[in-house]
Enzyme design. Structure first.
Site, mmCIF file in Angstrom:
data_model
loop_
_atom_site.group_PDB
_atom_site.id
_atom_site.type_symbol
_atom_site.label_atom_id
_atom_site.label_comp_id
_atom_site.label_asym_id
_atom_site.label_seq_id
_atom_site.Cartn_x
_atom_site.Cartn_y
_atom_site.Cartn_z
ATOM 1 N N LEU A 138 9.797 -8.337 -14.223
ATOM 2 C CA LEU A 138 11.260 -8.319 -14.288
ATOM 3 C C LEU A 138 11.826 -8.898 -12.995
ATOM 4 C CD1 LEU A 138 13.899 -7.251 -15.682
ATOM 5 C CD2 LEU A 138 13.563 -5.131 -14.403
ATOM 6 N N GLY A 148 -8.645 19.894 21.302
ATOM 7 C CA GLY A 148 -8.114 21.180 20.841
ATOM 8 C C GLY A 148 -8.751 22.332 21.576
ATOM 9 N N GLY A 149 -8.539 23.527 21.057
ATOM 10 C CA GLY A 149 -9.040 24.717 21.722
ATOM 11 C C GLY A 149 -10.560 24.851 21.669
ATOM 12 N N ASP A 187 0.400 3.655 6.181
ATOM 13 C CA ASP A 187 0.689 3.254 4.802
ATOM 14 C C ASP A 187 0.445 4.403 3.829
ATOM 15 O OD1 ASP A 187 1.491 0.704 5.245
ATOM 16 O OD2 ASP A 187 -0.412 -0.232 4.790
ATOM 17 N N GLN A 247 0.774 -1.247 0.000
ATOM 18 C CA GLN A 247 0.000 0.000 0.000
ATOM 19 C C GLN A 247 0.806 1.297 0.000
ATOM 20 O OE1 GLN A 247 -3.482 2.242 2.595
ATOM 21 N NE2 GLN A 247 -3.125 0.106 3.013
ATOM 22 N N SER A 248 1.831 1.376 0.857
ATOM 23 C CA SER A 248 2.464 2.689 1.045
ATOM 24 C C SER A 248 3.161 3.169 -0.229
ATOM 25 C CB SER A 248 3.458 2.647 2.208
ATOM 26 O OG SER A 248 4.518 1.766 1.908
ATOM 27 N N VAL A 279 7.359 -3.861 8.500
ATOM 28 C CA VAL A 279 6.280 -3.115 9.163
ATOM 29 C C VAL A 279 5.049 -3.007 8.275
ATOM 30 C CG1 VAL A 279 5.628 -0.801 9.974
ATOM 31 C CG2 VAL A 279 7.807 -1.791 10.665
ATOM 32 N N TYR A 280 3.894 -3.267 8.868
ATOM 33 C CA TYR A 280 2.606 -3.010 8.218
ATOM 34 C C TYR A 280 1.886 -1.877 8.961
ATOM 35 C CZ TYR A 280 2.872 -7.187 5.282
ATOM 36 O OH TYR A 280 3.240 -8.101 4.330
ATOM 37 N N GLU A 281 0.804 -1.423 8.345
ATOM 38 C CA GLU A 281 0.020 -0.291 8.840
ATOM 39 C C GLU A 281 -0.113 -0.210 10.363
ATOM 40 O OE1 GLU A 281 -1.726 2.355 7.292
ATOM 41 O OE2 GLU A 281 -2.126 2.900 9.355
HETATM 42 N N1 CAO Z 1 11.875 -10.073 -8.710
HETATM 43 C C1 CAO Z 1 12.422 -10.922 -7.826
HETATM 44 N N2 CAO Z 1 12.339 -10.785 -6.495
HETATM 45 C C2 CAO Z 1 11.640 -9.715 -6.055
HETATM 46 C C3 CAO Z 1 11.033 -8.789 -6.900
HETATM 47 C C4 CAO Z 1 11.180 -8.996 -8.289
HETATM 48 N N3 CAO Z 1 10.656 -8.170 -9.176
HETATM 49 N N4 CAO Z 1 10.412 -7.866 -6.156
HETATM 50 C C5 CAO Z 1 10.630 -8.188 -4.879
HETATM 51 N N5 CAO Z 1 11.354 -9.302 -4.799
HETATM 52 C C6 CAO Z 1 11.820 -9.982 -3.603
HETATM 53 C C7 CAO Z 1 12.648 -9.107 -2.712
HETATM 54 O O1 CAO Z 1 13.939 -8.977 -3.241
HETATM 55 C C8 CAO Z 1 12.621 -9.885 -1.404
HETATM 56 O O2 CAO Z 1 13.586 -10.908 -1.450
HETATM 57 P P1 CAO Z 1 14.740 -11.095 -0.333
HETATM 58 O O3 CAO Z 1 14.042 -11.172 0.976
HETATM 59 O O4 CAO Z 1 15.361 -12.381 -0.745
HETATM 60 O O5 CAO Z 1 15.633 -9.936 -0.403
HETATM 61 C C9 CAO Z 1 11.265 -10.579 -1.476
HETATM 62 O O6 CAO Z 1 10.754 -10.343 -2.788
HETATM 63 C C10 CAO Z 1 10.220 -10.158 -0.484
HETATM 64 O O7 CAO Z 1 10.217 -8.782 -0.254
HETATM 65 P P2 CAO Z 1 9.744 -8.227 1.168
HETATM 66 O O8 CAO Z 1 10.601 -8.835 2.223
HETATM 67 O O9 CAO Z 1 9.709 -6.760 1.075
HETATM 68 O O10 CAO Z 1 8.243 -8.798 1.256
HETATM 69 P P3 CAO Z 1 7.415 -9.320 2.509
HETATM 70 O O11 CAO Z 1 6.105 -9.720 1.958
HETATM 71 O O12 CAO Z 1 8.139 -10.340 3.305
HETATM 72 O O13 CAO Z 1 7.259 -8.036 3.444
HETATM 73 C C11 CAO Z 1 6.550 -5.808 3.977
HETATM 74 C C12 CAO Z 1 6.294 -7.076 3.162
HETATM 75 C C13 CAO Z 1 5.559 -4.763 3.525
HETATM 76 C C14 CAO Z 1 6.352 -6.107 5.466
HETATM 77 C C15 CAO Z 1 7.995 -5.320 3.707
HETATM 78 O O14 CAO Z 1 8.169 -5.160 2.332
HETATM 79 C C16 CAO Z 1 8.307 -4.012 4.398
HETATM 80 O O15 CAO Z 1 8.525 -3.963 5.606
HETATM 81 N N6 CAO Z 1 8.382 -2.927 3.625
HETATM 82 C C17 CAO Z 1 8.791 -1.628 4.122
HETATM 83 C C18 CAO Z 1 7.709 -0.967 4.937
HETATM 84 C C19 CAO Z 1 6.438 -0.822 4.162
HETATM 85 O O16 CAO Z 1 6.377 -0.265 3.095
HETATM 86 N N7 CAO Z 1 5.369 -1.280 4.770
HETATM 87 C C20 CAO Z 1 4.063 -1.004 4.259
HETATM 88 C C21 CAO Z 1 3.463 -2.197 3.752
HETATM 89 S S1 CAO Z 1 1.837 -1.874 3.323
HETATM 90 O O17 CAO Z 1 1.962 -0.546 2.524
#
Ligand code: CAO
Length: 404
Positions: A60, A234-235, A156, A5-6, A125-127
């Site tokens: 990609l 607030g005020g 987010d 989302q973010s 981190v999530y929302e």
């Molecule tokens: N091709 C191949 N691999 C890809 C890819 C692509 N096009 N796009 C992503 N990936 C891979 C990443 O490289 C990662 O691999 P590694 O762990 O081996 O480095 C893997 O996909 C998973 O990515 P992730 O760890 O970000 O995903 P997750 O589902 O485990 O976590 C989230 C999700 C949101 C918790 C995490 O991305 C995060 O903390 N993001 C930053 C904070 C954030 O934006 N949070 C808001 C989420 S809701 O808006």
């Protein structure tokens, strides 16, 4: 390079402002939200479609050799790279900030993470985690109840909006300096920024009770800013009061603010002109503060005789700020929001028409048109040839290798 989302909130806003946004997704998989909270089998979820309008999708995998070469070409050609993967994920693909700058010194590289530098910088981190760690949950909820998260996605979507502003600022800076730069937004920071008034109250607490909070004068204050129900804090004191039909309708309520300047009109409208007599304790804002629960109880006796729209109709001309509690159903059906493009109906080739929220920022010369989200990899060929300059054979070879 955004998902969930973010990040997509940020890039969607940039797309609405006219950017050509290329969404890079993992081949065969795509953004995880395509498949989350699905309401129709095998069709991109509303979660995905409502966050990825006006974008093109290329598949990609930058972890393959050919994928790295294509990704490098994209970095050369594009102005901005946005990502919100887990901390270190883009570095692990072989593209740390230093490498990105080498490839394209004009590149603006923007990231959302849960936390800034410090003890939690490596956390995912999530929302709701952001709401809890940014001060929102601690200060939201019933007086004696659990900490509470809000339905508004302040962690987010809120942080995505901050990131978009950072990117536009960096682009403006680049116009003058010729250099790109790194833009980072932490969700904890974004939530705390929105909770600024609570940090204000934390400091006021050192100098005595918070007289606008419902804990005053009968309850007690601890060491930290307490949860204050629906008090405005607030005020200008405010509270949610019931309206006619509240027994059946969970949204038959209205927020009423007893702004000092409009208090006389309010008192007269609800039949309590005697409150305005200067001998009455409630005739001044200070005099009312210790009795706010009684003031709002009296206001509620009146609002309970009318529906929320009638209350609004009577109080608005008196300059009494008030807001009916509008349900999602009411907002979806509100003609004025449709007219301004804030609620938009979009057609999708697989799901058919659906409603979404359009650009909340309106520009007089640059209106935003909302177009549907892309199917997974819908624009892979056109981006590889048009942006990366690849031939049909090269594209086929990249596909055969699983790079796209
Ligand atoms: N091709 C191949 N691999 C890809 C890819 C692509 N096009 N796009 C992503 N990936 C891979 C990443 O490289 C990662 O691999 P590694 O762990 O081996 O480095 C893997 O996909 C998973 O990515 P992730 O760890 O970000 O995903 P997750 O589902 O485990 O976590 C989230 C999700 C949101 C918790 C995490 O991305 C995060 O903390 N993001 C930053 C904070 C954030 O934006 N949070 C808001 C989420 S809701 O808006």
């Amino acid at each position: 390079m955004t998902h969930v989302q973010s990040g997509p909130t940020c890039t969607q806003l940039l797309a609405w402002f006219g950017a050509d946004v290329i969404k890079v997704e993992r081949p065969g998989v795509g953004d995880a939200t395509r498949g989350q909270l699905r309401d129709i089998p095998d069709v991109d979820s509303l979660y995905f479609t409502m966050l990825n309008h006006n974008k093109r999708s290329v598949t990609l995998n930058p972890k393959t050799e050919k994928g790295k070469a294509i990704f490098t070409k994209l970095i050369e050609e594009c102005d901005v790279m946005v990502e919100n993967f887990a901390p270190g994920a883009i570095d692990r693909m072989g593209f740390p900030w230093e490498r990105i700058q080498e490839i394209n010194p004009r590149m603006i590289y923007a990231s959302v993470k849960g936390f800034g530098p410090g003890p939690y910088e490596d956390c995912k981190v999530y929302e709701n985690v952001a709401q809890c760690t940014g001060g929102a949950a601690s200060t939201t909820g019933e007086l004696d109840g659990f900490p509470m998260v809000t339905g508004a996605q302040i962690g987010d979507s809120g942080t995505g909006l901050n990131l978009a502003l950072g990117i536009v600022t960096a682009l403006f800076h680049r116009e003058k300096s010729g250099r790109g730069q790194r833009v980072t937004c932490a969700m904890q920071d974004g939530v705390l920024n929105l909770c600024r008034v609570k940090l204000r109250d934390q400091q006021r607490l050192a100098h005595g009770p918070l007289k606008e909070y419902p804990q005053y004068p009968n309850g007690s204050f601890g060491a930290a800013v307490p949860r204050a129900g629906n008090a405005s804090g607030g005020g200008q004191p405010g509270w949610i009061v019931r309206c006619k039909g509240w027994e059946e309708d969970p949204d038959s309520y209205i927020y009423v603010i007893t702004q000092a300047a409009a208090f006389a009109g309010l008192a007269k409208a609800i039949g309590h002109e005697e409150w305005l007599d200067e001998t009455h304790e409630w005739s001044t804002p200070e005099g009312r503060l210790p009795h706010l629960d009684q003031v709002f109880a009296e206001i509620e006796k009146w609002t309970m005789t009318k529906n929320k729209f009638d209350v609004m109709e009577i109080l608005n001309p008196l300059n009494v700020p008030c807001g009916p509690i509008l349900s999602m159903k009411e907002l979806a059906e509100e003609p004025s929001l449709r007219a301004t493009g804030t609620v938009v109906e979009v057609d999708h080739p697989e799901r058919g028409p659906y409603l979404t929220v359009g650009n909340p920022v309106k520009l007089s010369d640059s209106p935003s048109e909302v177009t549907r989200s892309p199917l997974l990899g819908e624009h892979t060929d056109e981006i590889l040839s048009g942006v990366c300059g690849m031939s049909a054979d090269e594209i086929e070879a990249a596909k055969a290798e699983g790079a796209v």
